[in-house]
Scaffold this active site. Structure first.
Site, PDB file in Angstrom:
ATOM      1  CG  HIS A   1      -0.308   0.084   2.530  1.00 51.13           C
ATOM      2  ND1 HIS A   1       0.039   1.272   3.130  1.00 51.13           N
ATOM      3  CD2 HIS A   1       0.060  -0.893   3.411  1.00 51.13           C
ATOM      4  CE1 HIS A   1       0.592   1.039   4.316  1.00 51.13           C
ATOM      5  NE2 HIS A   1       0.618  -0.277   4.514  1.00 51.13           N
TER       6      HIS A   1
ATOM      7  CB  CYS B   1       1.000  -3.933   5.385  1.00 48.99           C
ATOM      8  SG  CYS B   1      -0.514  -4.874   5.705  1.00 48.99           S
TER       9      CYS B   1
END
Length: 523
Positions: A424, A443
């Site tokens: 992301h 992440c």
């Protein structure tokens, strides 16, 4: 008359000698003919008996049975003269396991007597053949498979494992009567590159390695034009690893040294600078023996990778210690980006997935752990906490509204997995300027998310750059299902040879090397 008699005598003598020679040759042929061809019967009974005597090899029993069955229960390694040439080749490869970063420690010393002194070999012919067959499977497992999947999973390695098909492997080996890997197709290509690097670094070690660069606590830095005895030490050190091409012994910090240091920085996880700092000296002083251990550990990781992976038309790979993402298309690097990965307490998982969706202007669904540790305490202190953080309640959970300050930035890339890991964007752009970038909750944050979206959607003419920009800044979440799915591989390599042939070392940010090295050295 005398001459004629002498001639007759000579002829008879010649014929006698000639006949004697012919008879000797005929006898030799007969002797050869009477030696029967060696033909042993090695059936399941013989194999079972062997493993009762040598139980440490029992894990190879099924493969051994299958191989002898395929070869009609006859010997594989012996003939009238002893061990066939291919058997000796196998033993020499075994004795050279150090070249593969491994220890030659076959569990039974009887194998040495078979090859190094046949007079001392107390094994029967059947057991001799079986012992060599087990050596063959031992070698194949050590070099081509490495530790089993249970062990690699215990080391938190969740990438798909290479499957070693012993039957196919055996067919290939016995057809060619060689275990050389000239085509270099059995293994992940990085393995062979690291093996070459291991050879080079062992040669450096053999020649004495490199000396420790001596500095005191007062040392701050060196820059272009500075003069110091330390400079000549650095110059010598960089010359050994060929970061500079010659050592002129100068104690003056010149442009050649600065350029060489930048080359070193580039391949050791540093951002290139124009000064030589204490942390550079610390890294330069890591002994060659430690560098060799790092290479060996990463060769083992390469054994777990299926070589088919790199034959894919397109895929994304992330190397956690390198803090970098690559998009590979047609075996070429099409795109690269710095990344931020998980902190030591919230490690990014080593695994793979298939990218299926791109989410533009995403919500961020706040994990329960962050709600408990950060949001609820914040709300207790400030009644406007949610509004100020652009958060809202959503069916008993908390989510952050889309926008430039959203923790996921303006776009995220999903590849469904049980660990809920994805790629992301992020509003915290300054973190990408750091050399060490382990800051996330697990992440992977991408420094160039817009460019990544453009590259992924390149083959879809409907998704122009303008449309991607509009979707990213819409302030409203929208999902797009990728037509051509992208495999994503998140790996962990602290030594890596790049496409230009440069050996790179990266810091072991999750302290994973030591536990694997311990297993390798205990073997």
């Amino acid at each position: 008359m005398k001459i004629w008699c002498s001639f007759i005598a000579f002829v008879f003598l010649f014929l006698a000698v000639s006949c004697k020679g012919d008879k000797k040759e005929e006898n030799q042929k007969k002797e050869k003919a009477v030696v029967p061809e060696l033909r042993l019967t090695i059936d399941t009974t013989a194999i079972a008996s062997f493993y009762e005597t040598y139980p440490k090899l029992k894990n190879f029993e099924e493969q051994v049975k299958s191989l002898y069955k395929k070869k009609n229960a006859t010997q594989l390694w012996l003939d009238n003269k002893g061990v066939v040439e291919f058997g000796n080749t196998l033993f020499n490869k075994y004795k050279g396991l150090e070249n593969e970063g491994l220890k030659a420690n076959f569990p039974y010393k009887e194998i040495n007597a078979v090859f190094e002194g046949n007079a001392d070999n107390k094994l029967s012919k059947v057991n001799t053949d079986l012992m060599i067959t087990n050596l063959y499977f031992y070698y194949a497992e050590k070099v081509y498979r490495g530790f089993d999947e249970k062990t690699s999973i215990s080391l938190e390695w969740l990438l798909p494992r290479k499957k070693l098909n012993y039957q196919v492997f055996s067919d290939s080996i016995f057809e060619k009567s060689t275990i050389n890997d000239d085509k270099k197709s059995k293994m992940f290509s990085q393995y062979y590159k690291l093996r070459d690097a291991l050879k080079r670094y062992r040669e450096i070690e053999k020649n004495g390695g490199w000396k420790t660069i001596e500095i005191d606590d007062a040392y701050k830095s060196l820059k272009l034009g500075d003069s110091s005895p330390i400079v000549s030490q650095i110059r010598e050190r960089l010359f050994i690893t060929q970061d500079i091409k010659e050592d002129n012994k100068s104690a003056v910090c010149d442009s050649t040294l600065i350029k060489g240091l930048k080359s070193y920085e580039l391949h050791h996880g540093f951002a290139p600078k124009n000064t030589i700092l204490p942390e550079h000296i610390t890294d330069l002083n890591i002994p060659v023996s430690d560098r060799i251990k790092t290479i060996i550990v990463n060769m083992e990781r390469c054994r777990w990778i299926d070589p088919k992976l790199e034959k894919g038309q397109q895929y994304i790979e992330v190397n956690i210690p390198e803090f970098k993402l690559y998009l590979i298309r047609d075996r070429q690097i099409a795109f690269t980006s710095p990344v931020v990965v998980g902190k030591a307490m919230t490690k990014t998982v080593i695994f793979s997935g298939t990218m299926s969706n791109i989410v533009f202007s995403p919500y961020w669904n706040v994990p329960p752990s962050i709600i408990a540790k950060e949001i609820k305490p914040g709300m207790a202190k400030n009644k406007n906490y949610l509004a100020q953080k652009n958060l809202e309640w959503n069916n008993g959970a908390v989510r952050q509204l889309p926008g430039k300050n959203n923790s996921l930035g303006l776009v995220k890339f999903l590849f469904p997995n049980s660990s809920n890991i994805y790629l992301h964007d992020t509003p915290s752009k300054s973190l990408f300027e750091r050399e060490s970038r382990a800051f996330s909750h697990g992440c992977v944050r991408v420094a160039k998310p817009r460019e990544l979206a453009i590259e992924i959607l390149k083959e879809d003419p409907k998704w122009t750059e303008a449309r991607i920009d509009k979707a990213m800044h819409a302030g409203k979440e929208s999902w797009y299902t990728i037509k051509k799915k992208f495999p994503v591989y998140i790996g962990y390599f602290t030594a890596w040879v790049d496409r230009e042939g440069n050996l790179n070392f990266y810091k072991d940010i999750y302290q994973r090397d030591e536990s694997l090295l311990k297993l390798l050295t205990e073997e």
